[in-house]
Enzyme design. Sequence first.
Site, PDB file in Angstrom:
ATOM      1  N   GLY A   1      44.248  10.774  21.660  1.00 12.68           N
ATOM      2  CA  GLY A   1      43.653  12.141  21.362  1.00 12.68           C
ATOM      3  C   GLY A   1      44.091  13.364  21.559  1.00 12.68           C
ATOM      4  O   GLY A   1      43.740  14.093  20.626  1.00 12.68           O
TER       5      GLY A   1
ATOM      6  N   GLU B   1      45.414  14.054  17.927  1.00  7.64           N
ATOM      7  CA  GLU B   1      44.216  14.432  17.508  1.00  7.64           C
ATOM      8  C   GLU B   1      43.748  15.967  17.888  1.00  7.64           C
ATOM      9  O   GLU B   1      43.439  16.796  16.515  1.00  7.64           O
ATOM     10  CB  GLU B   1      42.942  13.048  17.306  1.00  7.64           C
TER      11      GLU B   1
ATOM     12  N   ALA C   1      42.607   9.821  25.384  1.00  2.00           N
ATOM     13  CA  ALA C   1      42.195  10.137  25.214  1.00  2.00           C
ATOM     14  C   ALA C   1      41.657   9.000  26.948  1.00  2.00           C
ATOM     15  O   ALA C   1      42.232   8.605  27.252  1.00  2.00           O
ATOM     16  CB  ALA C   1      40.525   9.024  24.766  1.00  2.00           C
TER      17      ALA C   1
ATOM     18  N   GLU D   1      46.701   3.562  19.856  1.00  2.00           N
ATOM     19  CA  GLU D   1      45.737   3.403  20.007  1.00  2.00           C
ATOM     20  C   GLU D   1      45.364   1.801  19.305  1.00  2.00           C
ATOM     21  O   GLU D   1      44.384   0.882  20.370  1.00  2.00           O
ATOM     22  CB  GLU D   1      44.189   3.977  18.427  1.00  2.00           C
TER      23      GLU D   1
HETATM   24  N1  COA Z   1      43.985   7.455  30.085  1.00  2.00           N
HETATM   25  C1  COA Z   1      43.547   7.730  31.681  1.00  2.00           C
HETATM   26  N2  COA Z   1      44.993   7.633  32.491  1.00  2.00           N
HETATM   27  C2  COA Z   1      46.494   7.934  31.610  1.00  2.00           C
HETATM   28  C3  COA Z   1      46.626   7.873  30.557  1.00  2.00           C
HETATM   29  C4  COA Z   1      45.477   8.048  29.265  1.00  2.00           C
HETATM   30  N3  COA Z   1      45.066   8.217  27.924  1.00  2.00           N
HETATM   31  N4  COA Z   1      47.529   8.597  30.715  1.00  2.00           N
HETATM   32  C5  COA Z   1      47.942   8.363  31.292  1.00  2.00           C
HETATM   33  N5  COA Z   1      47.242   8.668  32.295  1.00  2.00           N
HETATM   34  C6  COA Z   1      47.507   8.355  33.970  1.00  2.00           C
HETATM   35  C7  COA Z   1      48.410   6.960  34.074  1.00  2.00           C
HETATM   36  O1  COA Z   1      46.941   6.092  34.384  1.00  2.00           O
HETATM   37  C8  COA Z   1      49.086   7.773  35.664  1.00  2.00           C
HETATM   38  O2  COA Z   1      47.918   7.657  36.286  1.00  2.00           O
HETATM   39  P1  COA Z   1      48.257   6.950  38.061  1.00  2.00           P
HETATM   40  O3  COA Z   1      49.446   7.866  38.299  1.00  2.00           O
HETATM   41  O4  COA Z   1      46.910   7.148  38.825  1.00  2.00           O
HETATM   42  O5  COA Z   1      48.445   5.840  37.855  1.00  2.00           O
HETATM   43  C9  COA Z   1      49.457   9.153  35.590  1.00  2.00           C
HETATM   44  O6  COA Z   1      48.348   9.111  34.291  1.00  2.00           O
HETATM   45  C10 COA Z   1      50.859   9.246  34.657  1.00  2.00           C
HETATM   46  O7  COA Z   1      51.130   8.167  33.516  1.00  2.00           O
HETATM   47  P2  COA Z   1      52.171   7.412  33.643  1.00  2.00           P
HETATM   48  O8  COA Z   1      51.330   6.148  32.653  1.00  2.00           O
HETATM   49  O9  COA Z   1      52.849   6.892  35.094  1.00  2.00           O
HETATM   50  O10 COA Z   1      53.274   7.499  33.119  1.00  2.00           O
HETATM   51  P3  COA Z   1      54.695   6.952  32.221  1.00  2.00           P
HETATM   52  O11 COA Z   1      55.613   8.475  32.582  1.00  2.00           O
HETATM   53  O12 COA Z   1      55.596   5.870  32.865  1.00  2.00           O
HETATM   54  O13 COA Z   1      54.522   6.826  30.816  1.00  2.00           O
HETATM   55  C11 COA Z   1      53.430   7.065  28.875  1.00  2.00           C
HETATM   56  C12 COA Z   1      53.740   8.002  29.866  1.00  2.00           C
HETATM   57  C13 COA Z   1      52.198   8.068  27.850  1.00  2.00           C
HETATM   58  C14 COA Z   1      53.979   6.783  27.559  1.00  2.00           C
HETATM   59  C15 COA Z   1      52.077   6.269  29.942  1.00  2.00           C
HETATM   60  O14 COA Z   1      51.128   6.624  30.106  1.00  2.00           O
HETATM   61  C16 COA Z   1      51.346   5.946  28.292  1.00  2.00           C
HETATM   62  O15 COA Z   1      51.452   4.684  27.748  1.00  2.00           O
HETATM   63  N6  COA Z   1      49.361   6.984  28.497  1.00  2.00           N
HETATM   64  C17 COA Z   1      48.368   6.394  27.563  1.00  2.00           C
HETATM   65  C18 COA Z   1      48.940   6.490  26.581  1.00  2.00           C
HETATM   66  C19 COA Z   1      47.219   6.289  25.446  1.00  2.00           C
HETATM   67  O16 COA Z   1      47.770   4.723  24.706  1.00  2.00           O
HETATM   68  N7  COA Z   1      46.865   6.795  24.905  1.00  2.00           N
HETATM   69  C20 COA Z   1      45.679   6.518  23.781  1.00  2.00           C
HETATM   70  C21 COA Z   1      44.213   6.543  24.283  1.00  2.00           C
HETATM   71  S1  COA Z   1      43.680   6.452  22.927  1.00  2.00           S
END
Ligand code: COA
Length: 260
Positions: free
Chosen positions: A112, A115, A66, A135
Amino acid sequence: MSYNNVLFESHNGITTITINRPKKLNALNKETINELHDAFDTADRDKNTKVIIVTGSGEKAFVAGADISEFANFSVEEGKKLAANGQKILFDFVENLSTPVIAAVNGFALGGGLELAMACHFRIASDNAKLGLPEVSLGVIPGYGGTQRLPQLIGKGRAMEMIMTAGMIDANKALNYGLVNHVTSLEELLPLCEKIALKILNNSSVAIGAAVHAINANFKDGVNGFEVEVNEFGKCFGTEDFTEGTTAFLEKRKADFPGN
Ligand code: COA
């Protein structure tokens, strides 16, 4: 409806819905959830669509969760509403569609994203996929059905561990857990999904819809799945597909199901 974050493409009985926010790793914001609802609804109502494939744009993510930026300041009531509305219009909605839905998990499927994949009828992953429900690392729990569907799919103990550790598992572990049905290369992911979709296309879409309803009944509280099966089984006898399927068998020819 025109979409900002979703691509919609239909050919040969298969509709592919692609979540298209690659710069945000296809994170599900409100607009994307609304668009996905409309896309799934449109595909399900389309008589020519016999199978739906959902995937993520780019080579890195199916859906990274999400959109955290949208709910970071939410109140208790807003949080509840977010989960309830999302479950209703997307996650439960997809699970209960009578058109088969295959998740083509092409990278991160987190929160999400996992999910959504779990709400689909089954999942196929590319070998770069990473799956998890992170989460609790954000101080929240899965709210789009993750606490219910993950234990259904992989068992309670494994689900507890995945949710408590907030860790990710790779595609092969997901295969070993039964969370995905097949693992293949990224290049072969959509071709494999289409190959399986083509096998589904040969069969009665009416009977498949009835089977989805009966299978899902097994996971609904207070519903006797065996009774649902009996009713759905009986209803099949009144369909043109049943007449065609049995007649074709007896005439030793391939069935050409009308879909009624
Ligand atoms: N919500 C909002 N933005 C998200 C996102 C999310 N769930 N997951 C990734 N993004 C965005 C990042 O903020 C980033 O945006 P920016 O370039 O404007 O800063 C972009 O997507 C790229 O992500 P980034 O974190 O730079 O890539 P990465 O390869 O370093 O890491 C992940 C990849 C998936 C490990 C990391 O993005 C992450 O942990 N995301 C969140 C996962 C999460 O907790 N999901 C559950 C949500 S309830």
